[in-house]
Motif scaffolding. Structure first.
Motif, mmCIF file in Angstrom:
data_model
loop_
_atom_site.group_PDB
_atom_site.id
_atom_site.type_symbol
_atom_site.label_atom_id
_atom_site.label_comp_id
_atom_site.label_asym_id
_atom_site.label_seq_id
_atom_site.Cartn_x
_atom_site.Cartn_y
_atom_site.Cartn_z
ATOM 1 N N ALA A 119 -2.804 -5.960 2.212
ATOM 2 C CA ALA A 119 -1.871 -5.046 2.883
ATOM 3 C C ALA A 119 -1.882 -3.672 2.214
ATOM 4 O O ALA A 119 -1.824 -2.645 2.900
ATOM 5 C CB ALA A 119 -0.459 -5.629 2.877
ATOM 6 N N TYR B 220 -2.836 -0.340 4.086
ATOM 7 C CA TYR B 220 -1.845 0.733 4.080
ATOM 8 C C TYR B 220 -2.474 2.045 3.624
ATOM 9 O O TYR B 220 -2.255 3.092 4.228
ATOM 10 C CB TYR B 220 -0.666 0.363 3.161
ATOM 11 N N TRP C 297 -1.234 2.383 10.467
ATOM 12 C CA TRP C 297 -0.626 1.091 10.161
ATOM 13 C C TRP C 297 0.534 1.212 9.179
ATOM 14 O O TRP C 297 1.242 0.237 8.916
ATOM 15 C CB TRP C 297 -1.679 0.132 9.591
ATOM 16 N N ARG C 298 0.730 2.363 8.596
ATOM 17 C CA ARG C 298 1.743 2.524 7.539
ATOM 18 C C ARG C 298 3.143 2.186 8.019
ATOM 19 O O ARG C 298 3.920 1.572 7.298
ATOM 20 C CB ARG C 298 1.685 3.934 6.958
ATOM 21 N N ARG C 299 3.475 2.578 9.239
ATOM 22 C CA ARG C 299 4.833 2.308 9.708
ATOM 23 C C ARG C 299 5.091 0.809 9.879
ATOM 24 O O ARG C 299 6.228 0.357 9.808
ATOM 25 C CB ARG C 299 5.125 3.057 11.004
ATOM 26 N N LEU D 113 3.459 -1.541 7.929
ATOM 27 C CA LEU D 113 3.251 -2.206 6.647
ATOM 28 C C LEU D 113 4.183 -1.753 5.524
ATOM 29 O O LEU D 113 4.323 -2.466 4.524
ATOM 30 C CB LEU D 113 1.802 -1.999 6.181
ATOM 31 N N ALA D 114 4.799 -0.591 5.653
ATOM 32 C CA ALA D 114 5.572 -0.026 4.534
ATOM 33 C C ALA D 114 6.651 -0.988 4.031
ATOM 34 O O ALA D 114 6.674 -1.320 2.838
ATOM 35 C CB ALA D 114 6.183 1.316 4.922
ATOM 36 N N LEU E 264 5.198 -4.545 2.872
ATOM 37 C CA LEU E 264 4.432 -4.388 1.639
ATOM 38 C C LEU E 264 5.356 -4.110 0.458
ATOM 39 O O LEU E 264 5.186 -4.688 -0.618
ATOM 40 C CB LEU E 264 3.398 -3.269 1.787
ATOM 41 N N ILE F 86 4.285 4.293 -1.379
ATOM 42 C CA ILE F 86 5.129 4.282 -0.179
ATOM 43 C C ILE F 86 6.094 5.467 -0.183
ATOM 44 O O ILE F 86 6.293 6.115 0.842
ATOM 45 C CB ILE F 86 5.862 2.929 -0.052
ATOM 46 N N PHE G 297 5.268 7.550 3.177
ATOM 47 C CA PHE G 297 6.008 7.024 4.332
ATOM 48 C C PHE G 297 7.350 7.727 4.424
ATOM 49 O O PHE G 297 8.267 7.472 3.642
ATOM 50 C CB PHE G 297 6.180 5.511 4.204
#
Length: 157
Positions: A27, A31, A37-39, A41-42, A45, A101, A105
């Motif tokens: 992950a 990320y 995909w960050r939104r 996985l944040a 993860l 993160i 993010f």
């Protein structure tokens, strides 16, 4: 020795580390490499990397207790050393993931507005994303070899 339902706790807890560690590592790599995909996985993860710290520490503690109750072989000692490395790696992994993160993010980063321009530094963001991917790859590797050395010490392969 810590027991759960009559079994040594290490035997049960190790499954959480061996399964969730590689997932967290993958992950972190995704990320760092895939911004879209960050939104998704944040939060998972971040929570997973935080949760793995106490799980790894408790699993190692239970393993040390199990090691004291059984005759130690060279394979068990090697597994214990790998477990010691994994404890440290889990803590470092969490710290790097948390920093990654926070700077990459925005919904979480906004809560750290006091970091101001530090969060907006492009170089820092890139460095932390690369560090996060590398930490993810190493956490993935370390959790696999630790699990493998433990299985080998039990099954003799």
């Amino acid at each position: 020795m810590i027991e759960i339902a009559g079994l040594p706790a290490h035997i049960l807890l190790v499954h959480a580390v061996v399964v969730l560690g590689p997932i967290a590592g993958l992950a972190a790599i995704v990320y760092a490499a895939a911004p879209r995909w960050r939104r998704y996985l944040a939060w998972p993860l971040g929570v997973l990397s935080l949760g793995l710290v106490p799980v790894a520490l408790v699993t190692a503690q239970a393993g040390e207790q199990l090691e004291k109750s059984r005759p130690a072989t060279a394979m068990i000692r090697a597994h214990a050393q790998q477990g010691d490395v994994l404890k440290i790696v889990s803590i470092i992994f969490f710290v790097i993931v948390a920093a990654m993160i926070v700077v990459s993010f925005e919904p979480i980063g906004r809560r750290f507005a006091f970091l101001g321009p530090l969060r907006e530094t492009r170089i820092l963001r890139i460095v932390l994303l690369v560090a996060g991917a590398l930490a993810g790859a190493f956490f993935l590797y370390q959790s696999i070899i630790t699990g493998h050395s433990g299985a080998s010490s039990v099954w003799g392969r």
